[in-house]
Design a protein around this motif. Structure first.
Motif, PDB file in Angstrom:
ATOM      1  N   LEU A  22      29.087  39.464  38.809  1.00 55.46           N
ATOM      2  CA  LEU A  22      29.923  38.775  37.826  1.00 55.46           C
ATOM      3  C   LEU A  22      31.063  39.672  37.349  1.00 55.46           C
ATOM      4  O   LEU A  22      32.199  39.222  37.193  1.00 55.46           O
ATOM      5  CB  LEU A  22      29.067  38.321  36.647  1.00 55.46           C
ATOM      6  N   THR A  23      30.768  40.941  37.126  1.00 61.51           N
ATOM      7  CA  THR A  23      31.820  41.889  36.741  1.00 61.51           C
ATOM      8  C   THR A  23      32.867  41.978  37.838  1.00 61.51           C
ATOM      9  O   THR A  23      34.079  42.006  37.567  1.00 61.51           O
ATOM     10  CB  THR A  23      31.206  43.272  36.472  1.00 61.51           C
ATOM     11  N   LEU A  24      32.411  42.038  39.072  1.00 61.90           N
ATOM     12  CA  LEU A  24      33.326  42.091  40.205  1.00 61.90           C
ATOM     13  C   LEU A  24      34.190  40.839  40.274  1.00 61.90           C
ATOM     14  O   LEU A  24      35.389  40.893  40.580  1.00 61.90           O
ATOM     15  CB  LEU A  24      32.521  42.259  41.491  1.00 61.90           C
ATOM     16  N   LEU A  25      33.593  39.695  39.960  1.00 58.53           N
ATOM     17  CA  LEU A  25      34.326  38.429  39.969  1.00 58.53           C
ATOM     18  C   LEU A  25      35.499  38.474  38.998  1.00 58.53           C
ATOM     19  O   LEU A  25      36.628  38.120  39.346  1.00 58.53           O
ATOM     20  CB  LEU A  25      33.369  37.299  39.605  1.00 58.53           C
ATOM     21  N   PHE A  26      35.269  38.937  37.783  1.00 59.11           N
ATOM     22  CA  PHE A  26      36.351  39.013  36.808  1.00 59.11           C
ATOM     23  C   PHE A  26      37.365  40.094  37.183  1.00 59.11           C
ATOM     24  O   PHE A  26      38.559  39.943  36.915  1.00 59.11           O
ATOM     25  CB  PHE A  26      35.789  39.262  35.408  1.00 59.11           C
ATOM     26  N   LEU A  27      36.910  41.176  37.805  1.00 60.33           N
ATOM     27  CA  LEU A  27      37.841  42.217  38.249  1.00 60.33           C
ATOM     28  C   LEU A  27      38.807  41.664  39.285  1.00 60.33           C
ATOM     29  O   LEU A  27      40.018  41.930  39.245  1.00 60.33           O
ATOM     30  CB  LEU A  27      37.063  43.400  38.840  1.00 60.33           C
ATOM     31  N   CYS A  28      38.293  40.876  40.218  1.00 62.14           N
ATOM     32  CA  CYS A  28      39.144  40.320  41.270  1.00 62.14           C
ATOM     33  C   CYS A  28      40.151  39.308  40.721  1.00 62.14           C
ATOM     34  O   CYS A  28      41.136  38.991  41.397  1.00 62.14           O
ATOM     35  CB  CYS A  28      38.287  39.652  42.343  1.00 62.14           C
ATOM     36  N   CYS A  29      39.900  38.808  39.532  1.00 60.32           N
ATOM     37  CA  CYS A  29      40.819  37.858  38.897  1.00 60.32           C
ATOM     38  C   CYS A  29      41.695  38.552  37.867  1.00 60.32           C
ATOM     39  O   CYS A  29      42.085  37.964  36.849  1.00 60.32           O
ATOM     40  CB  CYS A  29      40.033  36.708  38.272  1.00 60.32           C
ATOM     41  N   ASP A  30      42.012  39.814  38.113  1.00 57.35           N
ATOM     42  CA  ASP A  30      42.882  40.589  37.235  1.00 57.35           C
ATOM     43  C   ASP A  30      44.224  39.879  37.069  1.00 57.35           C
ATOM     44  O   ASP A  30      44.816  39.417  38.051  1.00 57.35           O
ATOM     45  CB  ASP A  30      43.107  41.983  37.841  1.00 57.35           C
ATOM     46  N   PRO A  31      44.739  39.762  35.833  1.00 59.75           N
ATOM     47  CA  PRO A  31      46.010  39.051  35.607  1.00 59.75           C
ATOM     48  C   PRO A  31      47.203  39.656  36.327  1.00 59.75           C
ATOM     49  O   PRO A  31      48.225  38.983  36.492  1.00 59.75           O
ATOM     50  CB  PRO A  31      46.192  39.134  34.085  1.00 59.75           C
ATOM     51  N   SER A  32      47.107  40.911  36.755  1.00 63.06           N
ATOM     52  CA  SER A  32      48.233  41.522  37.469  1.00 63.06           C
ATOM     53  C   SER A  32      48.401  40.939  38.868  1.00 63.06           C
ATOM     54  O   SER A  32      49.455  41.112  39.494  1.00 63.06           O
ATOM     55  CB  SER A  32      48.037  43.041  37.573  1.00 63.06           C
ATOM     56  N   LEU A  33      47.377  40.248  39.363  1.00 63.13           N
ATOM     57  CA  LEU A  33      47.442  39.637  40.691  1.00 63.13           C
ATOM     58  C   LEU A  33      47.971  38.216  40.585  1.00 63.13           C
ATOM     59  O   LEU A  33      47.767  37.535  39.578  1.00 63.13           O
ATOM     60  CB  LEU A  33      46.052  39.610  41.331  1.00 63.13           C
ATOM     61  N   THR A  34      48.620  37.765  41.618  1.00 61.71           N
ATOM     62  CA  THR A  34      49.038  36.363  41.663  1.00 61.71           C
ATOM     63  C   THR A  34      47.799  35.484  41.810  1.00 61.71           C
ATOM     64  O   THR A  34      46.755  35.950  42.296  1.00 61.71           O
ATOM     65  CB  THR A  34      49.973  36.097  42.842  1.00 61.71           C
ATOM     66  N   PRO A  35      47.883  34.210  41.417  1.00 61.35           N
ATOM     67  CA  PRO A  35      46.717  33.330  41.596  1.00 61.35           C
ATOM     68  C   PRO A  35      46.227  33.284  43.033  1.00 61.35           C
ATOM     69  O   PRO A  35      45.012  33.297  43.288  1.00 61.35           O
ATOM     70  CB  PRO A  35      47.244  31.968  41.134  1.00 61.35           C
TER      71      PRO A  35
END
Length: 442
Positions: free
Chosen positions: A143-156
């Motif tokens: 779950l932590t990894l999931l939120f990390l991969c959705c970092d706001p600095s990345l495009t959708p």
């Protein structure tokens, strides 16, 4: 996603497709063993946890992901012959850690920083627990990894691609097909995303940061489930391990955010969809369309839980696409027989959905509902209007074929079924579509 869905594009589906294609996830693995092997299942289960453990300990997301991939390759070569270790996760962490430490040491040596590399030595008591001892982390690394991969600095687009790779375990080719882009383009997107996360802290996000990432997290879970429910290619229609993982992660997000209607709606949609899996193929393995399924074989407990979540989700504002799609799935699941389905209600829900989400796949699903309420010719008019946006997609041809068949235009329907079969990369779907064409004399 759903077996009512017309297909997938941009992460969205719409109700109505299984009525058009009979596609959907089969039930338990067939006697022929087309499901994943034990080794594949173990690797799928542990890969995101291993990556999470490495990123937490060392950082360096991009290099950690490469090291995990090397460990997975080593395991896939050794375990089928030698047997899986007593602690598969510990084995993978140890091998991946050694690969990563070697990479970091080599890099630091080039920069004349060998003294720093000594601090990166592997702690065997953390990575190689005794047989039978899991040493599971106190929090869910996945779950932590999931939120990390959705970092706001990345495009959708990068968020979705990276999470499908790191958390969902999909290959780059599978992700590219799901997004209708070339594999090389997707590989570059994933590589750039990993580079951007260099130095990112591996931790659960705070409330404000979490809310900012939630939309991307839910979209990713939606896509992971889609791929598990109906694989984009290959000989297996249903990737049960992916579907289960998507549901597990969505439950975890719901535990974290119990008041979020969108989370409840997404979980409901998954449960109401997965509940039908046992009835989706016959004894011979052939696909069974929604209107022909034995509904007594549906998972009643999953249906009941899903219906409860729909009621809860719709009671909270705002009501978004996940809640609406779950409501459409609920109308199907509440019908004891296919002929009892409340299609006017489905069409009304669809009208709201396409206003919120003018996605061509959602509109394709709505076309099926239009046909069921106003007749197949009305539905065909809606389908034809989507030709410019979905002209090359097999779902468009499958839905069109179904509506032509309902209109009694058998020759045209047979040709459309054949075109759909030629365009899909899924062998089970292609088999089903060809069988429909043959039944019409095509």
């Amino acid at each position: 996603m759903t077996n009512e869905g017309a297909g997938r594009r941009r992460g969205h589906t719409g109700p109505g497709a299984d009525a058009a294609r009979g596609a959907g996830a089969p039930g338990p693995e067939s006697p022929e063993g087309r499901g994943p092997s034990r080794t594949e299942a173990l690797l799928r289960e542990h890969a995101p946890q291993v990556l999470g453990a490495l990123v937490r300990r060392y950082g360096h997301f991009d290099q950690a992901e490469d090291a995990v991939q090397e460990a997975l390759l080593a395991a896939s070569g050794q375990w089928p012959e030698q047997g899986a270790p007593d602690n598969p996760r510990g084995w993978l962490i140890k091998v991946a850690s050694r690969r990563l430490v070697d990479q970091l040491r080599a890099e630091q040596a080039r920069r004349r920083r060998e003294e720093s590399a000594a601090a990166l030595s592997v702690r065997d008591h953390d990575t190689d627990p005794a047989p039978g001892e899991s040493r599971a982390p106190s929090e869910d690394d996945t779950l932590t990894l999931l939120f990390l991969c959705c970092d706001p600095s990345l495009t959708p687009a990068a968020q979705v691609a990276l999470t499908l790779r790191a958390v969902g375990g999909l290959t780059t080719a599978e992700i590219a097909r799901a997004h209708l882009v070339p594999e090389a383009t997707m590989a570059q997107r994933i590589s750039r995303a990993k580079q951007k996360l260099k130095g990112a802290r591996f931790r659960q996000p705070g409330p404000d940061d979490r809310d900012a990432r939630l939309d991307a997290v839910l979209k990713v879970l939606y896509l992971i489930y889609n791929e598990g429910h109906t694989a984009t290619s290959g000989t297996d229609l249903h990737r049960a391990e992916l579907a289960r993982e998507a549901i597990r992660l969505t439950r975890a997000v719901r535990t974290l955010l119990p008041q979020e209607g969108a989370v409840a709606g997404l979980l409901a949609l998954m449960l109401l969809t997965e509940a039908r899996s046992p009835a989706r193929c016959g004894a011979d393995g052939a696909l069974v369309p929604l209107d022909e399924q034995d509904r007594t074989r549906w998972d009643a407990a999953a249906v009941e839980e899903g219906l409860g979540l729909v009621r809860e989700a719709l009671a909270r504002s705002p009501v978004g696409p996940y809640q609406l799609q779950a409501a459409i799935a609920a109308v199907h699941d509440e019908a004891k027989r296919s002929e009892d389905t409340d299609w006017p209600q489905i069409l009304g829900l669809y009208d709201v959905l396409v206003r919120q989400m003018p996605d061509p796949m959602a509109r394709l699903g709505r076309a099926v509902a239009v046909a069921m309420v106003h007749g197949p010719e009305a539905g065909l008019t809606e389908v034809d209007a989507l030709g410019g946006e979905l002209g090359g997609h097999h779902r468009l041809y499958a839905v069109r074929a179904h509506l032509l068949e309902r209109a009694g235009r058998d020759a045209e329907a047979g040709a459309a079924y054949r075109s759909a079969a030629e365009k899909t990369l899924s062998a089970p779907e292609a088999d089903y579509l060809r069988s429909r064409a043959l039944r019409l004399g095509g």
